[in-house]
Write an enzyme that holds these catalytic residues in place. Structure first.
Site, PDB file in Angstrom:
ATOM      1  CG  HIS A   1     -39.856  22.465 -32.892  1.00  0.00           C
ATOM      2  ND1 HIS A   1     -40.429  23.235 -31.764  1.00  0.00           N
ATOM      3  CD2 HIS A   1     -40.652  22.969 -33.844  1.00  0.00           C
ATOM      4  CE1 HIS A   1     -41.401  24.116 -32.128  1.00  0.00           C
ATOM      5  NE2 HIS A   1     -41.583  24.030 -33.563  1.00  0.00           N
TER       6      HIS A   1
ATOM      7  CG  HIS B   1     -36.412  26.521 -38.714  1.00  0.00           C
ATOM      8  ND1 HIS B   1     -36.881  26.769 -40.095  1.00  0.00           N
ATOM      9  CD2 HIS B   1     -35.297  25.918 -38.605  1.00  0.00           C
ATOM     10  CE1 HIS B   1     -36.060  26.401 -40.689  1.00  0.00           C
ATOM     11  NE2 HIS B   1     -34.844  26.098 -40.218  1.00  0.00           N
TER      12      HIS B   1
END
Length: 145
Positions: A114, A122
């Site tokens: 992450h 994202h």
């Protein structure tokens, strides 16, 4: 969580499992409800592994929360975690007195990362491209996969 060691030493996945299974005191802010005496009491909690699965998925807590009477703070833990590509051995973490499963060693299949903050970000996925972890390299999966 494991305290930040940035610049002093690396954190291993073994360190994370060790921290997860460490005894923790449940004090006045986090009391346990005793079903026998029907009241909240201070207690000790210790998590352990009793049986291992054939496929192991590990999710690391990557955010820490601090509270005070007037504010709450959320911070991402960005320390890198080292993990073995082959032979991740959990045998020493199985609780004594329980039947040891035949498989206590795991090979890495993939990693989900992450990037961002608690508010958004994202995810990227890396998977091994060969059936043999010794010969494999991690490959980034396309976003459409």
């Amino acid at each position: 969580p494991i305290t930040s060691t940035r610049g002093t030493k690396s954190i291993s996945l073994y360190d994370c499992i060790e921290c997860f299974s460490k005894e923790e005191k449940l004090d006045k802010k986090n009391m346990w409800f005793c079903p026998k005496c029907k009241t909240n009491v201070e207690a000790k909690k210790k998590l352990g592994l009793y049986k291992l699965p054939s496929i192991l998925v590990i999710h690391l807590k990557r955010f820490k929360h601090k509270e005070s009477p007037s504010w709450v703070s959320h911070q991402k833990i960005s320390d890198l975690i080292n993990y073995p590509k082959i032979g991740f051995d959990l045998s020493k973490f199985i609780k004594p007195g329980t039947e040891k499963s035949e498989e206590t060693h795991y090979n890495l299949f993939g990693v989900l990362n992450h990037y961002g903050s608690l508010a958004g970000g994202h995810y990227t996925c890396l998977l091994y491209t060969s059936p043999s972890p010794r010969d494999a390299t991690l490959s980034r999966m396309p976003s459409s996969a």
